[in-house]
Scaffold this motif. Structure first.
Motif, PDB file in Angstrom:
ATOM      1  N   GLY A  36       0.709  -1.247  -0.154  1.00 50.25           N
ATOM      2  CA  GLY A  36       0.123   0.064   0.389  1.00 50.25           C
ATOM      3  C   GLY A  36       1.025   1.542   0.206  1.00 50.25           C
ATOM      4  N   GLN A  37       0.215   2.014  -0.682  1.00 46.34           N
ATOM      5  CA  GLN A  37       1.446   3.646  -1.395  1.00 46.34           C
ATOM      6  C   GLN A  37       0.492   4.315  -0.588  1.00 46.34           C
ATOM      7  OE1 GLN A  37       4.859   2.840  -2.188  1.00 46.34           O
ATOM      8  NE2 GLN A  37       3.799   1.308  -2.196  1.00 46.34           N
ATOM      9  N   ASN A  38       1.328   5.584  -0.108  1.00 40.69           N
ATOM     10  CA  ASN A  38       1.366   6.704   0.638  1.00 40.69           C
ATOM     11  C   ASN A  38       1.295   7.941   0.053  1.00 40.69           C
ATOM     12  OD1 ASN A  38      -0.510   5.549   2.884  1.00 40.69           O
ATOM     13  ND2 ASN A  38       1.387   4.714   3.430  1.00 40.69           N
ATOM     14  N   ALA A  39       0.569   9.101   0.218  1.00 38.86           N
ATOM     15  CA  ALA A  39       1.927  10.274  -0.641  1.00 38.86           C
ATOM     16  C   ALA A  39       2.863  11.008   0.446  1.00 38.86           C
ATOM     17  CB  ALA A  39       0.388  10.928  -1.094  1.00 38.86           C
ATOM     18  N   VAL A  40       4.098   9.963   0.093  1.00 45.86           N
ATOM     19  CA  VAL A  40       4.797  10.808   1.260  1.00 45.86           C
ATOM     20  C   VAL A  40       6.109  10.604   0.272  1.00 45.86           C
ATOM     21  CG1 VAL A  40       3.719   9.496   3.467  1.00 45.86           C
ATOM     22  CG2 VAL A  40       5.132   8.848   1.809  1.00 45.86           C
ATOM     23  N   ASN A  41       6.998  11.800   0.732  1.00 47.45           N
ATOM     24  CA  ASN A  41       7.963  11.990   0.164  1.00 47.45           C
ATOM     25  C   ASN A  41       9.616  10.881   0.400  1.00 47.45           C
ATOM     26  OD1 ASN A  41       8.809  13.740   1.818  1.00 47.45           O
ATOM     27  ND2 ASN A  41       8.182  15.399   1.183  1.00 47.45           N
ATOM     28  N   GLY A  42      10.904  10.606  -0.167  1.00 49.31           N
ATOM     29  CA  GLY A  42      11.722  10.156   0.974  1.00 49.31           C
ATOM     30  C   GLY A  42      11.787  11.177   1.790  1.00 49.31           C
ATOM     31  N   ASN A  43      11.227  11.842   2.258  1.00 56.31           N
ATOM     32  CA  ASN A  43      11.855  12.365   3.990  1.00 56.31           C
ATOM     33  C   ASN A  43      10.368  12.172   4.711  1.00 56.31           C
ATOM     34  OD1 ASN A  43      14.232  13.653   3.350  1.00 56.31           O
ATOM     35  ND2 ASN A  43      13.213  15.224   2.589  1.00 56.31           N
ATOM     36  N   GLU A  45       7.648  13.211   4.554  1.00 59.56           N
ATOM     37  CA  GLU A  45       6.655  14.520   4.894  1.00 59.56           C
ATOM     38  C   GLU A  45       5.608  13.803   3.802  1.00 59.56           C
ATOM     39  OE1 GLU A  45      10.203  17.697   5.356  1.00 59.56           O
ATOM     40  OE2 GLU A  45       9.523  16.991   3.503  1.00 59.56           O
ATOM     41  N   ILE A  46       3.969  14.507   4.405  1.00 59.07           N
ATOM     42  CA  ILE A  46       2.808  14.036   2.902  1.00 59.07           C
ATOM     43  C   ILE A  46       3.291  15.267   2.588  1.00 59.07           C
ATOM     44  CG2 ILE A  46       0.717  14.375   3.398  1.00 59.07           C
ATOM     45  CD1 ILE A  46       0.098  13.421   6.077  1.00 59.07           C
ATOM     46  N   VAL A  47       2.559  15.101   1.082  1.00 53.61           N
ATOM     47  CA  VAL A  47       2.796  15.269  -0.359  1.00 53.61           C
ATOM     48  C   VAL A  47       1.534  15.719  -0.227  1.00 53.61           C
ATOM     49  CG1 VAL A  47       3.100  15.957  -2.654  1.00 53.61           C
ATOM     50  CG2 VAL A  47       5.101  14.764  -0.986  1.00 53.61           C
ATOM     51  N   GLY A  48       1.067  16.565  -0.622  1.00 54.05           N
ATOM     52  CA  GLY A  48      -0.958  17.350  -1.354  1.00 54.05           C
ATOM     53  C   GLY A  48      -2.103  17.087  -0.839  1.00 54.05           C
ATOM     54  N   LYS A  49      -1.416  17.860   1.366  1.00 58.59           N
ATOM     55  CA  LYS A  49      -2.760  17.528   1.528  1.00 58.59           C
ATOM     56  C   LYS A  49      -3.796  17.782   1.204  1.00 58.59           C
ATOM     57  CE  LYS A  49      -3.082  17.569   7.089  1.00 58.59           C
ATOM     58  NZ  LYS A  49      -2.755  18.348   8.100  1.00 58.59           N
ATOM     59  N   ASN A  50      -4.767  16.856   1.658  1.00 56.48           N
ATOM     60  CA  ASN A  50      -5.841  17.833   1.140  1.00 56.48           C
ATOM     61  C   ASN A  50      -6.371  18.190  -0.549  1.00 56.48           C
ATOM     62  OD1 ASN A  50      -7.047  17.871   3.843  1.00 56.48           O
ATOM     63  ND2 ASN A  50      -6.299  20.478   3.618  1.00 56.48           N
ATOM     64  N   ASP A  51      -5.382  17.677  -1.181  1.00 61.22           N
ATOM     65  CA  ASP A  51      -5.755  17.746  -2.615  1.00 61.22           C
ATOM     66  C   ASP A  51      -5.133  16.365  -3.177  1.00 61.22           C
ATOM     67  OD1 ASP A  51      -4.632  17.501  -4.913  1.00 61.22           O
ATOM     68  OD2 ASP A  51      -4.275  19.899  -4.622  1.00 61.22           O
ATOM     69  N   GLN A  54      -2.548  15.857  -6.212  1.00 63.57           N
ATOM     70  CA  GLN A  54      -1.539  16.031  -5.846  1.00 63.57           C
ATOM     71  C   GLN A  54      -0.248  14.378  -5.182  1.00 63.57           C
ATOM     72  OE1 GLN A  54      -0.688  19.142  -3.557  1.00 63.57           O
ATOM     73  NE2 GLN A  54       0.139  20.726  -5.384  1.00 63.57           N
ATOM     74  N   GLN A  55      -1.826  13.580  -4.295  1.00 63.85           N
ATOM     75  CA  GLN A  55      -1.155  12.556  -3.670  1.00 63.85           C
ATOM     76  C   GLN A  55      -1.314  11.682  -4.955  1.00 63.85           C
ATOM     77  OE1 GLN A  55      -4.517  12.395  -0.880  1.00 63.85           O
ATOM     78  NE2 GLN A  55      -3.568  14.404   0.497  1.00 63.85           N
ATOM     79  N   THR A  56      -1.726  11.964  -5.480  1.00 66.35           N
ATOM     80  CA  THR A  56      -2.191  10.726  -6.944  1.00 66.35           C
ATOM     81  C   THR A  56      -0.510  10.907  -7.417  1.00 66.35           C
ATOM     82  OG1 THR A  56      -4.208  10.552  -6.388  1.00 66.35           O
ATOM     83  CG2 THR A  56      -3.389   9.337  -8.698  1.00 66.35           C
ATOM     84  N   GLU A  57       0.101  11.453  -7.984  1.00 61.22           N
ATOM     85  CA  GLU A  57       1.289  11.889  -8.209  1.00 61.22           C
ATOM     86  C   GLU A  57       2.299  11.645  -7.175  1.00 61.22           C
ATOM     87  OE1 GLU A  57       0.724  16.337  -9.346  1.00 61.22           O
ATOM     88  OE2 GLU A  57       0.123  15.743 -11.564  1.00 61.22           O
ATOM     89  N   GLN A  58       1.840  11.815  -6.337  1.00 64.81           N
ATOM     90  CA  GLN A  58       3.178  11.481  -5.009  1.00 64.81           C
ATOM     91  C   GLN A  58       2.935   9.570  -5.061  1.00 64.81           C
ATOM     92  OE1 GLN A  58       5.649  12.661  -4.025  1.00 64.81           O
ATOM     93  NE2 GLN A  58       6.575  11.033  -3.837  1.00 64.81           N
ATOM     94  N   VAL A  59       2.023   8.672  -5.366  1.00 65.85           N
ATOM     95  CA  VAL A  59       2.243   8.071  -5.091  1.00 65.85           C
ATOM     96  C   VAL A  59       2.798   7.163  -6.129  1.00 65.85           C
ATOM     97  CG1 VAL A  59       0.552   6.042  -4.976  1.00 65.85           C
ATOM     98  CG2 VAL A  59      -0.020   7.177  -3.167  1.00 65.85           C
ATOM     99  N   MET A  60       2.343   7.653  -7.789  1.00 68.25           N
ATOM    100  CA  MET A  60       2.512   7.166  -8.857  1.00 68.25           C
ATOM    101  C   MET A  60       4.663   7.368  -8.689  1.00 68.25           C
ATOM    102  SD  MET A  60       0.408   5.668 -10.007  1.00 68.25           S
ATOM    103  CE  MET A  60       1.133   5.121 -11.526  1.00 68.25           C
ATOM    104  N   LYS A  61       5.051   8.105  -8.436  1.00 66.70           N
ATOM    105  CA  LYS A  61       6.075   8.488  -8.076  1.00 66.70           C
ATOM    106  C   LYS A  61       7.043   7.107  -7.031  1.00 66.70           C
ATOM    107  CE  LYS A  61       6.351  13.596  -9.408  1.00 66.70           C
ATOM    108  NZ  LYS A  61       6.202  14.561  -8.382  1.00 66.70           N
TER     109      LYS A  61
END
Length: 64
Positions: A36-43, A45-51, A54-61
């Motif tokens: 299961g993937q979350n919208a977090v970056n390498g640090n 940190e949550i990416v795209g809170k309430n967006d 942006q969250q989907t794009e981060q998960v795909m990255k």
């Protein structure tokens, strides 16, 4: 035929001894299990809170 199992944990993703990010199995065929993937970056940190876009794009990255 012997089954081969490989655990993959890319350096860019969060490390946790309780699970692997990706597991592949090979025997008569090959199966890939993606954690299961979350919208977090390498640090971590949550990416795209309430967006959700942006969250989907981060998960795909994270999967790339």
């Amino acid at each position: 035929m012997e089954n081969k199992i490989q655990h993959i944990n890319p350096n860019e993703l969060i490390k946790n001894p309780a699970f692997s990010q990706i597991i592949t199995t090979e025997g008569n065929g090959k199966t890939i299990y993606i954690g299961g993937q979350n919208a977090v970056n390498g640090n971590g940190e949550i990416v795209g809170k309430n967006d959700v876009l942006q969250q989907t794009e981060q998960v795909m990255k994270n999967l790339n």
